[in-house]
Design a protein around this motif. Structure first.
Motif, PDB file in Angstrom:
ATOM      1  N   ALA A  52       0.333  -1.501  -3.006  1.00  0.00           N
ATOM      2  CA  ALA A  52       0.740  -2.131  -1.747  1.00  0.00           C
ATOM      3  C   ALA A  52       0.004  -3.450  -1.520  1.00  0.00           C
ATOM      4  O   ALA A  52      -1.037  -3.715  -2.124  1.00  0.00           O
ATOM      5  N   VAL A  53       0.564  -4.254  -0.614  1.00  0.00           N
ATOM      6  CA  VAL A  53      -0.011  -5.549  -0.227  1.00  0.00           C
ATOM      7  C   VAL A  53      -0.598  -5.433   1.167  1.00  0.00           C
ATOM      8  O   VAL A  53       0.010  -4.829   2.058  1.00  0.00           O
ATOM      9  N   LEU A  54      -1.784  -6.021   1.363  1.00  0.00           N
ATOM     10  CA  LEU A  54      -2.339  -6.165   2.708  1.00  0.00           C
ATOM     11  C   LEU A  54      -1.776  -7.451   3.308  1.00  0.00           C
ATOM     12  O   LEU A  54      -1.939  -8.526   2.732  1.00  0.00           O
ATOM     13  N   TYR A 109       7.239  -4.977  -1.996  1.00  0.00           N
ATOM     14  CA  TYR A 109       6.071  -4.114  -2.148  1.00  0.00           C
ATOM     15  C   TYR A 109       5.954  -3.235  -0.911  1.00  0.00           C
ATOM     16  O   TYR A 109       6.484  -3.569   0.149  1.00  0.00           O
ATOM     17  N   LYS A 110       5.225  -2.142  -1.030  1.00  0.00           N
ATOM     18  CA  LYS A 110       4.764  -1.440   0.166  1.00  0.00           C
ATOM     19  C   LYS A 110       3.747  -2.350   0.840  1.00  0.00           C
ATOM     20  O   LYS A 110       3.110  -3.177   0.195  1.00  0.00           O
ATOM     21  N   MET A 111       3.578  -2.182   2.161  1.00  0.00           N
ATOM     22  CA  MET A 111       2.717  -3.107   2.903  1.00  0.00           C
ATOM     23  C   MET A 111       1.850  -2.371   3.911  1.00  0.00           C
ATOM     24  O   MET A 111       2.230  -1.327   4.438  1.00  0.00           O
ATOM     25  N   SER A 112       0.683  -2.943   4.159  1.00  0.00           N
ATOM     26  CA  SER A 112      -0.234  -2.412   5.162  1.00  0.00           C
ATOM     27  C   SER A 112      -0.900  -3.578   5.878  1.00  0.00           C
ATOM     28  O   SER A 112      -1.030  -4.674   5.311  1.00  0.00           O
ATOM     29  N   LEU A 113      -1.319  -3.353   7.103  1.00  0.00           N
ATOM     30  CA  LEU A 113      -1.919  -4.410   7.911  1.00  0.00           C
ATOM     31  C   LEU A 113      -3.358  -4.673   7.474  1.00  0.00           C
ATOM     32  O   LEU A 113      -4.141  -3.739   7.313  1.00  0.00           O
ATOM     33  N   ALA A 114      -3.703  -5.933   7.275  1.00  0.00           N
ATOM     34  CA  ALA A 114      -5.062  -6.327   6.894  1.00  0.00           C
ATOM     35  C   ALA A 114      -5.973  -6.327   8.126  1.00  0.00           C
ATOM     36  O   ALA A 114      -5.499  -6.242   9.264  1.00  0.00           O
TER      37      ALA A 114
END
Length: 198
Positions: A52-54, A109-114
């Protein structure tokens, strides 16, 4: 139409004024997932492609064109309270660009908050509040909850207490119907300019 005074200027009399907490279904951030120690133990940043990407303010400033920070599957699952799926409203809440409002992109991509950002979902129109938070009135209210001079920031508690307008839903939709085509045109022009520059 009659108007009344609000902390962010005059608004139509039929608009309500409420704290963010009353009109949102979710306000979250990176640290909602655990203590700093548990985050450090479970999340490792990588510069090579992974699960995943931040999503960071730096990525928004770079038009999401690359140089992403990746995390592995374990970290992505650990950060379950701040997963992103695309189109969420993200607000930078730490640093020189505090108060910058943008939408999460749709990436392959899957993503998540930085860290250093807040993600918010509204009960009614995310679109209306996206435009309002980017407006002069919305930016004024975001600045009003910022603390610190060396490192400007605001926290989730102050953000949830921040007052916002609550127009009737048909007013929200009408405003969005005017602003969204303008935003789309700006984005299209930007893409054309980028292509010409390339």
């Amino acid at each position: 139409m009659k108007y009344k005074d609000a902390p962010f200027g005059k608004v139509p009399e039929v608009w309500k004024i409420r704290p963010i907490s009353a009109v949102t279904e979710l306000v979250t951030d990176y640290v909602a997932n655990g203590s700093f120690a548990s985050l450090a133990a479970n999340v490792t940043y990588k510069d090579t492609e992974d699960e995943a990407v931040l999503i960071r303010l730096a990525d928004y400033n770079n038009d999401f064109k690359g140089n992403f920070v990746f995390i592995d599957k374990h970290a992505y699952e650990f950060l379950g309270k701040s997963k992103l799926y695309g189109n969420e409203i993200i607000i930078s809440n730490v640093g020189a660009n505090v108060g910058t409002v943008f939408r999460c992109p749709h990436l392959p991509y899957k993503m998540s908050l930085a860290p250093n950002a807040i993600m918010v979902k509204f009960k009614e129109s995310d679109d209306f509040y996206y435009f309002w938070l980017r407006s002069l009135a919305g930016q004024h209210m975001l600045r009003s909850i910022v603390t610190g001079s060396a490192q400007p920031k605001f926290n989730k508690t102050n953000f949830r207490d921040m007052l916002v307008p609550v127009p009737p839903r048909d007013h929200q939709d009408k405003i969005v119907s005017i602003l969204q085509p303008l935003e789309n045109k700006i984005e299209n022009n930007k893409r054309i300019n980028d292509n010409l520059a390339a």
